[in-house]
Design an enzyme around this catalytic site. Sequence first.
Site, mmCIF file in Angstrom:
data_model
loop_
_atom_site.group_PDB
_atom_site.id
_atom_site.type_symbol
_atom_site.label_atom_id
_atom_site.label_comp_id
_atom_site.label_asym_id
_atom_site.label_seq_id
_atom_site.Cartn_x
_atom_site.Cartn_y
_atom_site.Cartn_z
ATOM 1 N N SER A 7 0.848 -1.198 0.000
ATOM 2 C CA SER A 7 0.000 0.000 0.000
ATOM 3 C C SER A 7 0.874 1.236 0.000
ATOM 4 C CB SER A 7 -0.879 0.002 1.256
ATOM 5 O OG SER A 7 -1.384 1.309 1.465
ATOM 6 N N HIS A 32 -1.362 -1.545 -4.027
ATOM 7 C CA HIS A 32 -2.614 -1.356 -3.291
ATOM 8 C C HIS A 32 -2.848 0.139 -3.089
ATOM 9 C CE1 HIS A 32 -5.683 -2.790 -0.369
ATOM 10 N NE2 HIS A 32 -5.357 -1.712 0.329
ATOM 11 N N ASP A 34 -5.253 3.003 -1.566
ATOM 12 C CA ASP A 34 -6.273 3.236 -0.544
ATOM 13 C C ASP A 34 -6.993 4.555 -0.779
ATOM 14 O OD1 ASP A 34 -6.047 0.962 1.311
ATOM 15 O OD2 ASP A 34 -3.994 1.675 1.588
ATOM 16 N N MET A 36 -9.809 7.088 0.296
ATOM 17 C CA MET A 36 -10.595 7.413 1.498
ATOM 18 C C MET A 36 -11.313 8.743 1.313
ATOM 19 S SD MET A 36 -7.913 6.422 4.492
ATOM 20 C CE MET A 36 -6.914 4.931 4.410
ATOM 21 N N HIS A 65 -8.630 -0.141 -3.293
ATOM 22 C CA HIS A 65 -9.440 -0.374 -2.092
ATOM 23 C C HIS A 65 -10.239 0.890 -1.793
ATOM 24 C CE1 HIS A 65 -9.251 -1.182 2.571
ATOM 25 N NE2 HIS A 65 -10.478 -1.280 2.092
ATOM 26 N N MET A 67 -12.458 2.987 0.311
ATOM 27 C CA MET A 67 -13.035 3.215 1.635
ATOM 28 C C MET A 67 -13.867 4.486 1.532
ATOM 29 S SD MET A 67 -9.656 2.176 3.755
ATOM 30 C CE MET A 67 -8.698 2.305 2.261
ATOM 31 N N MET A 136 -10.223 -6.816 6.646
ATOM 32 C CA MET A 136 -9.520 -5.724 7.327
ATOM 33 C C MET A 136 -9.030 -6.247 8.670
ATOM 34 S SD MET A 136 -9.411 -3.195 5.288
ATOM 35 C CE MET A 136 -8.446 -2.241 6.467
ATOM 36 N N ASP A 174 -5.517 -6.921 5.211
ATOM 37 C CA ASP A 174 -5.037 -5.538 5.103
ATOM 38 C C ASP A 174 -4.913 -4.899 6.478
ATOM 39 O OD1 ASP A 174 -4.497 -2.933 4.398
ATOM 40 O OD2 ASP A 174 -6.323 -2.629 3.221
#
Length: 215
Positions: A7, A32, A34, A36, A65, A67, A136, A174
């Site tokens: 990540s 990866h 992330d 958000m 991913h 979120m 998670m 993760d």
Amino acid sequence: MTMLSPSILSADFGSLQEEILKLERGGADFIHLDVMDGIFVPNITFGAPVIKKLRNTTKVPFDVHLMIDRPERYIKDFAEAGADIITIHEEATTHLHRTIEEIKSYGLKAGVALNPSTSLDSLEYILDYIDLVLIMTVNPGFGGQSFIRSMERKIKRMRQIIDDRKLNILIEADGGSKLDNAKEIIDYGLDMIVVGSGIFEAKDVIERTKMFKEL
Ligand code: DX5
Ligand code: ZN
């Protein structure tokens, strides 16, 4: 062989392209990413335009991913930005099956992520439609947190369900994986492991990525 998906959350956001090239040289199987939104999780990172820019940096597949609350609003954007896997949270969308089908309609792999406190039972009627389960192992939102112990049982149970039913689904974990515990976590039954701070805390990111690959 368990695949490594580093990540970039703990990377230097001022030089993401260089950071990604280091991961590539270290042998990363995926990158990866992330995403958000400050609503689903208490932190904000980057969106599709940044991913689209980074796409030209490397051929290593992108493991995105999300979120974000109601991810169905942005699946097209992330598909067009060059995602290879899009993982959405079970807790973030009301019509999970519909959103999964949309991800697959772009020819991408579709994953479902579960927060630590979300039961595996919530996947019962979606297992036939997904390519990946992202467990998670910390509460999503930040890098550098500790692995939550009860996630050992969760990963092992997921492995059992997938093997018993002969499903073609990857298990990814993760959060909280470091050099000293990653091997143990992998052995709970992972196909893919995410490592953020465990890689970027190192002086030599290429070397550290290789060390995780060797696990
Ligand atoms: C957390 C993110 C993770 C994070 C993991 O919300 O989804 O991908 O980067 O970071 P570490 O490996 O530092 O726990
Ligand atoms: Zn993540």
